[in-house]
Design an enzyme around this catalytic site. Structure first.
Site, PDB file in Angstrom:
ATOM      1  N   ASP A   1       0.879  -1.156   0.000  1.00 39.25           N
ATOM      2  CA  ASP A   1       0.000   0.000   0.000  1.00 39.25           C
ATOM      3  C   ASP A   1       0.932   1.226   0.000  1.00 39.25           C
ATOM      4  O   ASP A   1       2.134   1.084   0.253  1.00 39.25           O
ATOM      5  CB  ASP A   1      -0.827  -0.117   1.295  1.00 39.25           C
ATOM      6  CG  ASP A   1      -1.522   1.146   1.685  1.00 39.25           C
ATOM      7  OD1 ASP A   1      -2.317   1.638   0.887  1.00 39.25           O
ATOM      8  OD2 ASP A   1      -1.263   1.649   2.797  1.00 39.25           O
TER       9      ASP A   1
ATOM     10  N   ASP B   1      -1.914  -0.438   5.794  1.00 38.97           N
ATOM     11  CA  ASP B   1      -2.223   0.141   7.109  1.00 38.97           C
ATOM     12  C   ASP B   1      -3.682   0.486   7.345  1.00 38.97           C
ATOM     13  O   ASP B   1      -4.050   0.808   8.467  1.00 38.97           O
ATOM     14  CB  ASP B   1      -1.417   1.437   7.300  1.00 38.97           C
ATOM     15  CG  ASP B   1      -1.986   2.565   6.462  1.00 38.97           C
ATOM     16  OD1 ASP B   1      -2.189   2.357   5.242  1.00 38.97           O
ATOM     17  OD2 ASP B   1      -2.278   3.637   7.019  1.00 38.97           O
TER      18      ASP B   1
ATOM     19  N   ASP C   1       0.071   5.084   1.209  1.00 37.74           N
ATOM     20  CA  ASP C   1      -0.037   6.011   2.350  1.00 37.74           C
ATOM     21  C   ASP C   1      -0.060   5.266   3.668  1.00 37.74           C
ATOM     22  O   ASP C   1      -0.848   4.335   3.854  1.00 37.74           O
ATOM     23  CB  ASP C   1      -1.316   6.851   2.217  1.00 37.74           C
ATOM     24  CG  ASP C   1      -1.189   7.859   1.107  1.00 37.74           C
ATOM     25  OD1 ASP C   1      -0.609   8.922   1.325  1.00 37.74           O
ATOM     26  OD2 ASP C   1      -1.666   7.555  -0.012  1.00 37.74           O
TER      27      ASP C   1
HETATM   28  O1  LIG Z   1      -4.360   2.987  -0.263  1.00 43.50           O
HETATM   29  P1  LIG Z   1      -3.427   4.060   0.171  1.00 43.50           P
HETATM   30  O2  LIG Z   1      -2.224   4.192  -0.695  1.00 43.50           O
HETATM   31  O3  LIG Z   1      -3.067   3.932   1.631  1.00 43.50           O
HETATM   32  O4  LIG Z   1      -4.245   5.401   0.007  1.00 43.50           O
HETATM   33  C1  LIG Z   1      -5.292   5.678   0.935  1.00 43.50           C
HETATM   34  C2  LIG Z   1      -5.564   7.147   0.994  1.00 43.50           C
HETATM   35  O5  LIG Z   1      -4.308   7.771   1.187  1.00 43.50           O
HETATM   36  C3  LIG Z   1      -4.281   9.197   1.204  1.00 43.50           C
HETATM   37  O6  LIG Z   1      -4.898   9.667   2.389  1.00 43.50           O
HETATM   38  C4  LIG Z   1      -4.268   9.253   3.584  1.00 43.50           C
HETATM   39  O7  LIG Z   1      -2.940   9.799   3.642  1.00 43.50           O
HETATM   40  C5  LIG Z   1      -2.873  11.233   3.683  1.00 43.50           C
HETATM   41  C6  LIG Z   1      -1.417  11.630   3.633  1.00 43.50           C
HETATM   42  O8  LIG Z   1      -0.693  11.062   4.679  1.00 43.50           O
HETATM   43  C7  LIG Z   1      -3.594  11.750   4.930  1.00 43.50           C
HETATM   44  O9  LIG Z   1      -3.562  13.158   4.960  1.00 43.50           O
HETATM   45  C8  LIG Z   1      -5.041  11.248   4.924  1.00 43.50           C
HETATM   46  O10 LIG Z   1      -5.688  11.628   6.112  1.00 43.50           O
HETATM   47  C9  LIG Z   1      -5.083   9.734   4.771  1.00 43.50           C
HETATM   48  O11 LIG Z   1      -6.422   9.282   4.614  1.00 43.50           O
HETATM   49  C10 LIG Z   1      -4.962   9.749  -0.020  1.00 43.50           C
HETATM   50  O12 LIG Z   1      -4.994  11.131   0.024  1.00 43.50           O
HETATM   51  C11 LIG Z   1      -6.343   9.158  -0.149  1.00 43.50           C
HETATM   52  O13 LIG Z   1      -6.976   9.669  -1.277  1.00 43.50           O
HETATM   53  C12 LIG Z   1      -6.177   7.652  -0.299  1.00 43.50           C
HETATM   54  O14 LIG Z   1      -7.418   7.044  -0.494  1.00 43.50           O
END
Ligand SMILES: O=P(O)(O)OC[C@H]1O[C@H](O[C@H]2O[C@H](CO)[C@@H](O)[C@H](O)[C@H]2O)[C@H](O)[C@@H](O)[C@@H]1O
Length: 389
Positions: free
Chosen positions: A124, A327, A126
């Protein structure tokens, strides 16, 4: 040891819908009445949309789901820090590790199971490769992490499966040696040289970021226009909510509330609810302080893992060990697929105890980097030993 109890449990149970039967937001959870203006007596009175009582929203679990969707920021922990609190949470974490052992401490066990198997790595982005930060545009991966991922991809087929758009995640990672799946697996660029079963009709030949031929699989293709419309509406409807951020991932749209004052979360919920009411073909999922609107199709990160395993020519074999590291709640679909078939290992990245379908855990992205480096070192050694024989 029993982890779940009603009081002071170290485990964050997840009240959000992980299963499809609880999709969307029931209107009773919404903060405003749905009624329009009404006129009465000699004075014209306009019934304003009234904020719902917070208690209603709380008792329905909606606010709880929003609150528990990500551990508190480290900076908050510091300001409320007390030795007792941090000792307690450390104790809770240690207890939790009995159920989800550290993948670093269990490395010997993992590789003993991996012996004579081909490992495939699914990551993954983020919260796994980059730390969670306030601004999604600043979720930058460190250079050390990039080189750890690059190294691991030299030895094992490696794919990134992210909730972000495929283009965005490629831009952030910038490694050409990986496979990329965006929009929670609804946009996959896989290898071209392996046959994929005929039921994957949405698979077309395409070229990747380097102009190399690949298999592009987009099972929600017909939703692109709808998602774009939804994105624009959300953008418009949330523009007055300070801190709200909307993203268009091509096959899904996200509304972030991490930087929104908690008292305004019900308004965010209202906006998402209104959209879902207008588009029954879409549904809601929860991420870390983010609400996501996705097409109502039977596809998720778990299905994407299966698809990639097949595309890589690794399915149907006892000699394969897929490892998925992630995560958040959307990663649970992938953990589940690996756990149910007893096929591989899910590794949850979490600094707080929570229920998961994963087998192992890692505390934070720096541990993910270490784990990937361990894998590379072990593989190199194995190859050197094989050469010496
Ligand atoms: O599947 P992933 O790669 O984990 O993406 C999931 C979401 O990630 C991002 O949001 C998350 O991370 C951001 C930066 O650290 C944080 O600000 C936010 O609160 C988290 O939800 C991304 O912006 C989303 O669109 C993704 O769906």
């Amino acid at each position: 040891m029993e982890f779940k109890s009603n009081h002071a449990s170290p485990v964050l149970t997840d009240p959000s819908p992980l299963n499809k039967s609880r999709r969307g937001i029931h209107s009773s959870l919404m903060p405003f009445s749905q009624a329009g203006p009404s006129f009465s007596g000699k004075y014209v009175t306009v019934t304003r949309k009234k904020p719902a009582k917070l208690d209603d929203v709380r008792s329905n679990g909606w606010l709880d789901a929003m609150k528990s969707s990500s551990p508190p920021h480290k900076k908050l922990n510091k300001s409320f820090n007390s030795e007792v609190t941090s000792d307690d949470s450390e104790f809770g974490y240690c207890c939790w590790l009995l159920k989800y052992p550290s993948a670093l401490n269990s490395f010997e066990q993992i590789i003993s199971y991996a012996k004579n198997k081909k490992i495939a790595i699914f990551l993954d982005y983020d919260g796994t490769l980059s730390p969670i930060v306030d601004d999604p545009d600043r979720a930058i991966m460190s250079d050390c992490m990039r080189s750890a991922v690059k190294d691991v991809a030299k030895y094992f087929p490696t794919a990134i499966i992210s909730g972000r758009s495929r283009d965005k995640v490629y831009e952030l990672v910038g490694l050409t040696e990986l496979y990329y799946a965006g929009s929670h697996g609804m946009d996959i660029m896989g290898p071209v040289n392996h046959s994929v079963s005929a039921d994957h009709l949405n698979r077309i030949k395409s070229t990747d970021h380097l102009g190399e031929e690949g298999n592009l699989f987009q099972p929600a293709r017909e939703f692109i226009t709808m998602i774009d419309k939804v994105f624009k509406t959300l953008l418009e409807n949330t523009k007055s909510i300070k801190g709200a951020k909307v993203e268009n991932h091509k096959f899904c749209a996200s509304v972030h509330y991490r930087n929104v004052e908690e008292k305004n979360w019900p308004t965010i919920a209202q906006c998402v609810h209104d959209i879902l009411k207008d588009y029954p073909q879409l549904h809601l999922t929860h991420g870390r302080k983010v609400l996501e609107i996705r097409p109502e199709i039977d596809w998720d990160k778990g299905k994407a893992v299966d698809f990639l395993i097949e595309s890589l020519g690794l399915s149907n074999s006892d000699g394969v060990l897929p490892i998925f590291i992630g995560d958040d709640r959307t990663d649970e679909d992938a953990f589940k697929v690996l756990r149910e078939g007893n096929r591989g290992y899910g590794i949850l990245v979490s600094s707080v105890p929570k229920e998961s379908n994963a087998f192992y855990s890692l505390r934070e992205p720096s541990e993910v980097k270490e784990f990937l480096s361990y894998l590379v070192r072990w593989k190199k050694l194995e190859e050197e030993e094989a050469e010496d024989e």
